[in-house]
Design an enzyme around this catalytic site. Structure first.
Site, mmCIF file in Angstrom:
data_model
loop_
_atom_site.group_PDB
_atom_site.id
_atom_site.type_symbol
_atom_site.label_atom_id
_atom_site.label_comp_id
_atom_site.label_asym_id
_atom_site.label_seq_id
_atom_site.Cartn_x
_atom_site.Cartn_y
_atom_site.Cartn_z
ATOM 1 N N HIS A 49 26.101 45.253 36.179
ATOM 2 C CA HIS A 49 25.689 43.884 36.485
ATOM 3 C C HIS A 49 24.616 43.891 37.590
ATOM 4 O O HIS A 49 24.343 44.938 38.193
ATOM 5 C CB HIS A 49 26.890 43.033 36.927
ATOM 6 C CG HIS A 49 27.585 43.571 38.126
ATOM 7 N ND1 HIS A 49 28.783 44.238 38.067
ATOM 8 C CD2 HIS A 49 27.231 43.560 39.426
ATOM 9 C CE1 HIS A 49 29.145 44.611 39.263
ATOM 10 N NE2 HIS A 49 28.216 44.222 40.109
HETATM 11 C C1 T46 Z 1 29.198 45.462 42.852
HETATM 12 C C2 T46 Z 1 29.936 46.728 42.627
HETATM 13 C C3 T46 Z 1 29.405 47.873 43.425
HETATM 14 C C4 T46 Z 1 37.079 39.482 43.189
HETATM 15 O O1 T46 Z 1 37.964 38.662 42.866
HETATM 16 N N1 T46 Z 1 36.552 39.477 44.454
HETATM 17 C C5 T46 Z 1 35.605 40.355 44.860
HETATM 18 O O2 T46 Z 1 35.151 40.296 46.030
HETATM 19 C C6 T46 Z 1 35.117 41.321 43.916
HETATM 20 C C7 T46 Z 1 34.027 42.313 44.326
HETATM 21 C C8 T46 Z 1 35.636 41.324 42.646
HETATM 22 N N2 T46 Z 1 36.605 40.419 42.305
HETATM 23 C C9 T46 Z 1 37.170 40.465 40.948
HETATM 24 C C10 T46 Z 1 36.219 40.112 39.813
HETATM 25 C C11 T46 Z 1 36.761 40.915 38.643
HETATM 26 O O3 T46 Z 1 37.772 40.175 37.992
HETATM 27 O O4 T46 Z 1 37.609 41.794 40.692
HETATM 28 C C12 T46 Z 1 37.418 42.130 39.325
HETATM 29 C C13 T46 Z 1 36.576 43.386 39.206
HETATM 30 O O5 T46 Z 1 35.243 43.083 39.622
HETATM 31 P P1 T46 Z 1 33.966 43.793 38.978
HETATM 32 O O6 T46 Z 1 34.193 44.026 37.530
HETATM 33 O O7 T46 Z 1 32.761 43.007 39.352
HETATM 34 O O8 T46 Z 1 34.021 45.196 39.734
HETATM 35 P P2 T46 Z 1 32.928 46.334 39.832
HETATM 36 O O9 T46 Z 1 33.572 47.469 40.532
HETATM 37 O O10 T46 Z 1 32.291 46.637 38.523
HETATM 38 O O11 T46 Z 1 31.765 45.697 40.755
HETATM 39 C C14 T46 Z 1 31.962 45.542 42.134
HETATM 40 C C15 T46 Z 1 31.373 44.210 42.615
HETATM 41 O O12 T46 Z 1 31.901 43.139 41.837
HETATM 42 C C16 T46 Z 1 29.883 44.188 42.535
HETATM 43 O O13 T46 Z 1 29.385 43.130 43.333
HETATM 44 O O14 T46 Z 1 28.023 45.473 43.152
HETATM 45 O O15 T46 Z 1 31.348 46.613 42.836
#
Ligand code: T46
Length: 133
Positions: A49
């Site tokens: 993303h």
């Molecule tokens: C990024 C990379 C390096 C939350 O509820 N609060 C939060 O602060 C975050 C970061 C995520 N979430 C929830 C949203 C999703 O349901 O946690 C779940 C997993 O998030 P995501 O799929 O976005 O996770 P990553 O590891 O792919 O991405 C994260 C960050 O979201 C993103 O900003 O740059 O780490």
């Protein structure tokens, strides 16, 4: 490319190292949120993303991982394994994370609170967004 390597001030002592980041001093943006990825499964792939407005500093205090970045035109893969070096991601920039070692921890200092509407989670939408800027 919308990223910069940032050296994290580190105090060396014979008993170990202490690295410190002061919001608004060592970083050119104030951070409002800290989150970290840990206990990652073998072969884990994260990211996939970009953000519209969020600035982030990523650093890896233990282990290693590959951070692949794309600005809509060019891409680069950085192997993160030095705890004293952070990567400042400036929007918009697409990121993918893989090749995480078993002991990898990724800490992220983010300029704002969590807001799903700031995410672009489709690469074609991201390319269109970059072209429209
Ligand atoms: C990024 C990379 C390096 C939350 O509820 N609060 C939060 O602060 C975050 C970061 C995520 N979430 C929830 C949203 C999703 O349901 O946690 C779940 C997993 O998030 P995501 O799929 O976005 O996770 P990553 O590891 O792919 O991405 C994260 C960050 O979201 C993103 O900003 O740059 O780490």
């Amino acid at each position: 490319m919308n990223y910069e390597e940032v050296s994290i001030p580190t105090i060396c002592h014979e008993s170990g190292m202490l690295s410190v980041i002061e919001s608004g001093i060592d970083l050119p943006f104030e951070f409002r949120r800290v989150y970290f990825l840990h206990s990652l499964a073998e072969g884990a792939i994260r990211g996939g993303h970009a953000h519209r407005a969020l600035h982030q500093l990523l650093f890896v205090p233990s282990g290693s991982l590959d951070l692949s970045l794309n600005d809509g035109n060019t891409s680069i893969t950085l192997t993160m394994k030095d705890p004293t070096k952070g990567i400042w991601l400036k929007p918009p920039i697409w990121r993918d994370i893989d090749k995480c070692s078993k002991d990898a921890t990724l800490i992220v200092l983010a300029s704002d609170h969590y807001d799903e509407s700031d995410y672009i989670r489709n690469f074609d939408d991201f390319k269109q967004y970059c072209e429209s800027k």
